[in-house]
Motif scaffolding. Structure first.
Motif, PDB file in Angstrom:
ATOM      1  N   ARG A  28      -9.538   2.926   0.059  1.00 32.43           N
ATOM      2  CA  ARG A  28      -8.951   4.259   0.234  1.00 32.43           C
ATOM      3  C   ARG A  28      -9.705   5.029   1.325  1.00 32.43           C
ATOM      4  N   LYS A  71       0.657  11.859   3.372  1.00 29.61           N
ATOM      5  CA  LYS A  71       0.313  12.687   4.517  1.00 29.61           C
ATOM      6  C   LYS A  71       0.901  14.083   4.332  1.00 29.61           C
ATOM      7  N   ARG A 128      -4.236  12.978   5.808  1.00 27.59           N
ATOM      8  CA  ARG A 128      -3.563  11.841   5.196  1.00 27.59           C
ATOM      9  C   ARG A 128      -4.559  11.021   4.384  1.00 27.59           C
ATOM     10  N   ASN A 147       0.623   5.416   1.167  1.00 27.49           N
ATOM     11  CA  ASN A 147      -0.103   6.400   1.967  1.00 27.49           C
ATOM     12  C   ASN A 147       0.542   7.767   1.770  1.00 27.49           C
ATOM     13  N   ASP A 191      -4.837   7.081   3.255  1.00 23.41           N
ATOM     14  CA  ASP A 191      -4.321   5.729   3.385  1.00 23.41           C
ATOM     15  C   ASP A 191      -4.834   4.858   2.246  1.00 23.41           C
ATOM     16  N   ASN A 192      -3.992   3.925   1.822  1.00 15.55           N
ATOM     17  CA  ASN A 192      -4.306   3.040   0.694  1.00 15.55           C
ATOM     18  C   ASN A 192      -4.672   3.878  -0.530  1.00 15.55           C
ATOM     19  N   THR A 214       0.839  -1.199   0.000  1.00  8.94           N
ATOM     20  CA  THR A 214       0.000   0.000   0.000  1.00  8.94           C
ATOM     21  C   THR A 214       0.871   1.246   0.000  1.00  8.94           C
TER      22      THR A 214
END
Length: 322
Positions: free
Chosen positions: A310, A264, A281, A262, A283-284, A260
């Motif tokens: 996501r 941020k 952020r 990510n 993620d995925n 994955t």
């Protein structure tokens, strides 16, 4: 409708000494006592009452060779003790509450060799080799209808290594890496339900490897000091990767590994002696579809739990010193 109680009493002693100009030692001993009890006041689905207690003494010994101001080599040995939790003794495998007094506490022996190296303020590296041998490790016997029963595996072994590194590539750039490789197996054959589990089978629920890495940019210089967030912006990208995940003791079911990305970002402002930070952020980022966890030894082979797709997060953080 149950009165459950868990008590844990520990007594420990620890000492450290400088054996020579180059060698230091730490030694310790802990004595642990764990008591679990349950009084079942709702008996229409079976009597889940019972009590059990465990105790053990666990020594530890460590030696460190201070090769230089920026390089340490170390070796550690220790014994471990882990009693079951109330949840792990709540069911004996029949699908109804029945306090499982047949579970033993797990004991383990830990061996570790490692290096800690910090040649400059911009670079730090830690590397460890380890082996953990366990007797009577508490493992899942069966999971069905939301009820999970546990049992002891006669022997398990975990061998592997861990690496962590942090490098300041430039005044405003920093890279971080954390990686582990683990070979977690049953070291003795045993029977789980009606299935024979061969020595060498992998312990379910533990990926063979895991990697986390991050590249971080900051509008302010990254000197690694621990202090309030500096005014300015930060942007980072993270990469994670995990290996194959087995779902049952027989190793006939498993989930593929995954990777994955990510993202941020944050921006901080000075607020008097404190700070205000807005952060976010994703993620995925690629919306990868993968198995995030497994229900070990699920009776109907419903092992797999999907990870979130996501997702995004926004937040504010205010820090004011008292």
């Amino acid at each position: 409708n149950e009165d459950n109680r868990a008590e844990n009493n520990d007594v420990f002693i620890q000492a450290s000494a400088l054996v020579s100009d180059k060698v230091s030692m730490v030694a310790g001993l802990r004595h642990s006592t764990v008591r679990l009890s349950s009084a079942d006041n709702y008996l229409s689905d079976g009597n889940g009452s019972g009590s059990v207690s465990y105790q053990a003494a666990s020594p530890v010994l460590g030696l460190t060779y201070h090769a230089s101001d920026d390089l340490n080599l170390y070796a550690n040995y220790g014994k471990g003790f882990e009693g079951p939790t109330l949840a792990e003794v709540a069911y004996s495998g029949g699908g109804t509450p029945a306090f499982n007094t047949a579970i033993n506490a797990s004991s383990s022996q830990h061996y570790e060799l490692g290096i800690k190296w910090a040649p400059s303020s911009r670079l730090r590296l830690d590397f460890t080799l380890f082996q953990i041998n366990s007797d009577d490790e508490i493992v899942v016997a069966r999971s069905s209808g939301g009820n999970t029963s546990f049992k002891n595996a006669p022997g398990t072994r975990r061998t592997g290594w861990e690496l962590t590194s942090s490098t300041q590539l430039a005044a405003n750039w920093q890279a971080t890496l954390a990686a582990t490789q683990i070979d977690a197996t049953f070291s003795q054959a045993f029977t789980s339900g009606t299935s024979g589990i061969a020595s060498g089978n992998r312990i379910p629920g533990i990926p063979k490897h895991f990697i986390f890495s991050e590249l971080l940019w900051s509008s302010q210089s990254l000197d690694g000091a621990k202090r309030l967030p500096k005014p300015g912006s930060q942007v980072g990208i993270e990469f994670t990767q995990a290996g194959r995940l087995y779902a049952n003791d027989t190793n006939t079911a498993s989930a593929d590994g995954y990777a994955t990305l990510n993202l941020k970002a944050s921006h901080a402002w000075a607020v008097g002696a404190g700070s205000l930070t807005v952060y976010g952020r994703i993620d995925n980022l690629t919306d990868a579809r993968y198995v995030g966890s497994v229900i070990v030894n699920q009776a109907l082979s419903q092992f797999y739990e999907p990870a979130p797709g996501r997702t995004w997060t926004l937040g504010l953080r205010l820090i004011l010193p008292l």
